[in-house]
Design an enzyme around this catalytic site. Structure first.
Site, PDB file in Angstrom:
ATOM      1  N   ALA A  34       0.822  -1.214   0.000  1.00  0.00           N
ATOM      2  CA  ALA A  34       0.000   0.000   0.000  1.00  0.00           C
ATOM      3  C   ALA A  34       0.855   1.262   0.000  1.00  0.00           C
ATOM      4  O   ALA A  34       0.329   2.367  -0.103  1.00  0.00           O
ATOM      5  CB  ALA A  34      -0.931  -0.004   1.211  1.00  0.00           C
ATOM      6  N   ALA A  79       1.865  -5.267   7.181  1.00  0.00           N
ATOM      7  CA  ALA A  79       1.244  -4.941   8.463  1.00  0.00           C
ATOM      8  C   ALA A  79       1.629  -3.523   8.862  1.00  0.00           C
ATOM      9  O   ALA A  79       2.649  -2.998   8.410  1.00  0.00           O
ATOM     10  CB  ALA A  79       1.727  -5.904   9.552  1.00  0.00           C
ATOM     11  N   GLU A  80       0.815  -2.925   9.691  1.00  0.00           N
ATOM     12  CA  GLU A  80       1.287  -1.789  10.481  1.00  0.00           C
ATOM     13  C   GLU A  80       2.142  -2.415  11.576  1.00  0.00           C
ATOM     14  O   GLU A  80       1.712  -3.367  12.236  1.00  0.00           O
ATOM     15  CB  GLU A  80       0.107  -1.029  11.084  1.00  0.00           C
ATOM     16  CG  GLU A  80      -0.681  -0.210  10.077  1.00  0.00           C
ATOM     17  CD  GLU A  80       0.099   0.978   9.528  1.00  0.00           C
ATOM     18  OE1 GLU A  80       1.021   1.455  10.225  1.00  0.00           O
ATOM     19  OE2 GLU A  80      -0.195   1.422   8.409  1.00  0.00           O
ATOM     20  N   SER A  96      -5.305  -3.095   8.583  1.00  0.00           N
ATOM     21  CA  SER A  96      -4.285  -3.830   7.806  1.00  0.00           C
ATOM     22  C   SER A  96      -4.007  -5.208   8.399  1.00  0.00           C
ATOM     23  O   SER A  96      -3.933  -6.201   7.676  1.00  0.00           O
ATOM     24  CB  SER A  96      -2.981  -3.034   7.761  1.00  0.00           C
ATOM     25  OG  SER A  96      -3.174  -1.874   6.987  1.00  0.00           O
ATOM     26  N   THR A 120       4.958 -12.170  15.000  1.00  0.00           N
ATOM     27  CA  THR A 120       5.954 -11.637  15.933  1.00  0.00           C
ATOM     28  C   THR A 120       5.886 -12.354  17.280  1.00  0.00           C
ATOM     29  O   THR A 120       4.823 -12.865  17.666  1.00  0.00           O
ATOM     30  CB  THR A 120       5.698 -10.124  16.126  1.00  0.00           C
ATOM     31  OG1 THR A 120       6.476  -9.669  17.224  1.00  0.00           O
ATOM     32  CG2 THR A 120       4.231  -9.829  16.449  1.00  0.00           C
ATOM     33  N   ASP A 121       6.999 -12.317  18.005  1.00  0.00           N
ATOM     34  CA  ASP A 121       7.006 -12.895  19.357  1.00  0.00           C
ATOM     35  C   ASP A 121       6.163 -12.075  20.329  1.00  0.00           C
ATOM     36  O   ASP A 121       5.812 -12.553  21.404  1.00  0.00           O
ATOM     37  CB  ASP A 121       8.449 -13.037  19.879  1.00  0.00           C
ATOM     38  CG  ASP A 121       9.235 -11.736  19.941  1.00  0.00           C
ATOM     39  OD1 ASP A 121       8.688 -10.671  19.568  1.00  0.00           O
ATOM     40  OD2 ASP A 121      10.407 -11.781  20.354  1.00  0.00           O
ATOM     41  N   GLU A 122       5.826 -10.830  19.925  1.00  0.00           N
ATOM     42  CA  GLU A 122       5.085  -9.967  20.848  1.00  0.00           C
ATOM     43  C   GLU A 122       3.687 -10.480  21.148  1.00  0.00           C
ATOM     44  O   GLU A 122       3.056 -10.033  22.108  1.00  0.00           O
ATOM     45  CB  GLU A 122       4.959  -8.552  20.258  1.00  0.00           C
ATOM     46  CG  GLU A 122       6.273  -7.853  20.178  1.00  0.00           C
ATOM     47  CD  GLU A 122       6.117  -6.376  19.906  1.00  0.00           C
ATOM     48  OE1 GLU A 122       5.034  -5.820  20.155  1.00  0.00           O
ATOM     49  OE2 GLU A 122       7.090  -5.779  19.434  1.00  0.00           O
ATOM     50  N   TYR A 147      -0.892  -2.981  18.732  1.00  0.00           N
ATOM     51  CA  TYR A 147      -0.153  -3.668  17.656  1.00  0.00           C
ATOM     52  C   TYR A 147      -0.105  -5.174  17.900  1.00  0.00           C
ATOM     53  O   TYR A 147      -0.505  -5.973  17.041  1.00  0.00           O
ATOM     54  CB  TYR A 147       1.274  -3.115  17.537  1.00  0.00           C
ATOM     55  CG  TYR A 147       2.208  -4.037  16.766  1.00  0.00           C
ATOM     56  CD1 TYR A 147       2.019  -4.280  15.410  1.00  0.00           C
ATOM     57  CD2 TYR A 147       3.276  -4.685  17.405  1.00  0.00           C
ATOM     58  CE1 TYR A 147       2.855  -5.163  14.709  1.00  0.00           C
ATOM     59  CE2 TYR A 147       4.113  -5.552  16.712  1.00  0.00           C
ATOM     60  CZ  TYR A 147       3.896  -5.782  15.372  1.00  0.00           C
ATOM     61  OH  TYR A 147       4.726  -6.638  14.680  1.00  0.00           O
ATOM     62  N   LYS A 151      -1.779  -8.412  15.832  1.00  0.00           N
ATOM     63  CA  LYS A 151      -1.011  -9.521  15.256  1.00  0.00           C
ATOM     64  C   LYS A 151      -1.499 -10.853  15.845  1.00  0.00           C
ATOM     65  O   LYS A 151      -1.618 -11.852  15.121  1.00  0.00           O
ATOM     66  CB  LYS A 151       0.486  -9.355  15.521  1.00  0.00           C
ATOM     67  CG  LYS A 151       1.147  -8.196  14.781  1.00  0.00           C
ATOM     68  CD  LYS A 151       1.107  -8.337  13.271  1.00  0.00           C
ATOM     69  CE  LYS A 151       1.978  -9.470  12.758  1.00  0.00           C
ATOM     70  NZ  LYS A 151       2.044  -9.481  11.268  1.00  0.00           N
ATOM     71  N   LYS A 202      18.289   8.003  22.167  1.00  0.00           N
ATOM     72  CA  LYS A 202      17.176   8.209  23.119  1.00  0.00           C
ATOM     73  C   LYS A 202      16.764   6.858  23.699  1.00  0.00           C
ATOM     74  O   LYS A 202      16.271   5.989  22.978  1.00  0.00           O
ATOM     75  CB  LYS A 202      15.960   8.798  22.397  1.00  0.00           C
ATOM     76  CG  LYS A 202      16.283   9.918  21.412  1.00  0.00           C
ATOM     77  CD  LYS A 202      16.147  11.259  22.078  1.00  0.00           C
ATOM     78  CE  LYS A 202      16.177  12.387  21.062  1.00  0.00           C
ATOM     79  NZ  LYS A 202      17.262  13.315  21.290  1.00  0.00           N
ATOM     80  N   ASN A 246      18.310  -2.743  26.154  1.00  0.00           N
ATOM     81  CA  ASN A 246      18.431  -1.558  25.293  1.00  0.00           C
ATOM     82  C   ASN A 246      19.675  -0.730  25.622  1.00  0.00           C
ATOM     83  O   ASN A 246      20.290  -0.145  24.724  1.00  0.00           O
ATOM     84  CB  ASN A 246      17.158  -0.709  25.403  1.00  0.00           C
ATOM     85  CG  ASN A 246      15.941  -1.453  24.871  1.00  0.00           C
ATOM     86  OD1 ASN A 246      16.079  -2.387  24.086  1.00  0.00           O
ATOM     87  ND2 ASN A 246      14.755  -1.053  25.309  1.00  0.00           N
TER      88      ASN A 246
END
Ligand code: NAD
Ligand code: TDX
Length: 331
Positions: A34, A79-80, A96, A120-122, A147, A151, A202, A246
């Site tokens: 898209a 996907a978004e 989407s 995704t693993d999420e 999100y 998914k 950041k 992180n």
């Protein structure tokens, strides 16, 4: 084999197309994308003449039906994909990720084709830092953000279509990807391009959150391994044993890019921020023989930094708009 790649102008999808052109030159590729803010046709510039590109949405049932009719296999990346955006405005994620997947499943069912669904693993929620367990194929879904809930919804649709209609489908749930052509909204490219512009990295919150990093080429090789050697109806978790918090990633980027170790700043945390993802990919490895080629994140990050350094024109336009959004969110 005729293959329809959804989301082929995005990060993982474009790397998939480029890799397939090299490793499976006999596959005929059609991309549907898209071209949202996250899609970039320049990512496919070197293979434009070898593929068919269709600009359109997977939520357009008539278009999807026509494209699926002429294909053997759908590889579904579209996907978004950004958590922070889903917290800001969830609707595009519903359209989407859920409606789009539904349209594909119905077309694949009508025309008796095959689909590989990328997830995704999420969808499994998060783990405590000291949890000895990692996610496996039998971990119950427990998503945290709009999100990941979208998914997980898509995954459940695919599983239901397999059970109810005998759909020829496989699923994979992968951990955090990094590598060339990732949108500058995501953690690693945001920091690399920031450092290149002399802006400090950041870090959300304290920086203790852990992600299980995998190079995008290793993810895509695993997808091919599942398409060629996986069992229909099955789910496979993809991961490269790459857990890092992180703060560790920022420290490594600063070292590799020649900046002092304390040259970063803390910003507002993400609401509902998942603490840790970790993947047990033993099923995939045992059944297909796949292993990651990037065993060391340092080598993968060095290659990724080089790509962003060499391809400023690819990311420069998106960078300013993305940072404006982050400024509004205080992140
Ligand atoms: P991305 O945001 O970089 O790319 C998504 C692509 O899909 C874009 O080109 C966009 O234009 C296109 N798209 C969005 N909505 C569409 C629609 N309705 N119709 C057609 N095209 C549409 O995302 P990504 O990081 O490449 O992720 C690809 C897939 O992999 C997603 O399904 C994501 O959930 C999954 N995934 C991503 C990661 C990661 O770390 N990035 C990890 C595991 C799984
Ligand atoms: O500037 C930042 N600073 C920061 O500390 C950004 C953008 C992120 N972060 C943190 C948040 C996360 O703990 O870094 C980690 C990674 O963030 P993202 O790149 O936004 O990824 P994440 O939310 O973990 O989700 C990613 O992996 C799973 C992808 O975006 C998803 O599409 C995929 O499903």
């Amino acid at each position: 084999m005729k293959v329809l790649v959804t989301g082929g102008a995005g990060f993982i999808g474009s790397n998939f197309v480029l890799r397939i052109r090299e490793t499976r030159p006999d596959w005929q590729l059609t991309v549907i994308d898209a071209l949202t803010y996250a899609g970039n046709r320049d990512s496919l510039a070197t293979v434009e003449g070898d593929i068919t590109f269709v600009e359109g949405s997977i939520a357009d049932a008539a278009l999807v039906d026509r494209l699926v009719a002429g294909t053997d296999l759908v590889v579904h990346f579209a996907a978004e994909s950004h958590n922070d955006n889903s917290l800001d405005d969830p609707w595009p994620f519903m359209e989407s990720n859920i409606i789009g997947t539904y349209c594909l499943l119905e077309a694949v069912r009508r025309h008796d084709k095959r689909i590989h669904h990328i997830s995704t693993d999420e969808v499994y929620g998060d783990l405590e830092l000291d949890d000895p367990n990692r996610f496996t194929e039998t971990t119950p879904v427990n998503p945290s953000s709009p999100y990941s809930a979208s998914k997980a919804s898509a995954d459940l649709l695919v599983r239901a279509w397999i059970r109810s209609f005998g759909l020829k489908a496989t699923l994979s749930n992968c951990s955090n990807n990094y590598g060339p052509r990732q949108h500058v909204e995501k953690f690693i490219p945001r920091q690399i391009t920031g450092i290149l512009e002399d802006v400090k990295p950041k870090l959300y919150g304290a920086g203790a959150n852990v992600r299980d990093w995998i190079h995008v080429d290793d993810h895509n090789d695993a997808v091919v391994a599942i398409i060629e050697g996986g069992r229909l109806g099955e789910t496979y978790l993809i991961g490269a044993d790459g857990e890092q918090n992180n703060s560790q990633i920022i420290a490594l980027l600063l070292e590799l890019m020649g900046k002092p170790a304390d040259w970063f700043e803390h910003v507002n945390d993400r609401p509902g921020h998942d603490m840790r993802y970790a993947i047990d990919s033993s099923k995939l490895r045992a059944e297909t023989g796949w292993t990651p080629k990037y065993q060391d994140i340092r080598a993968g990050l060095t290659q990724t930094i080089e790509w962003y350094r060499d391809n400023e024109a690819w990311w420069k336009g998106a960078k300013a708009a993305t940072e404006k959004t982050y400024e509004r969110l205080g992140r």
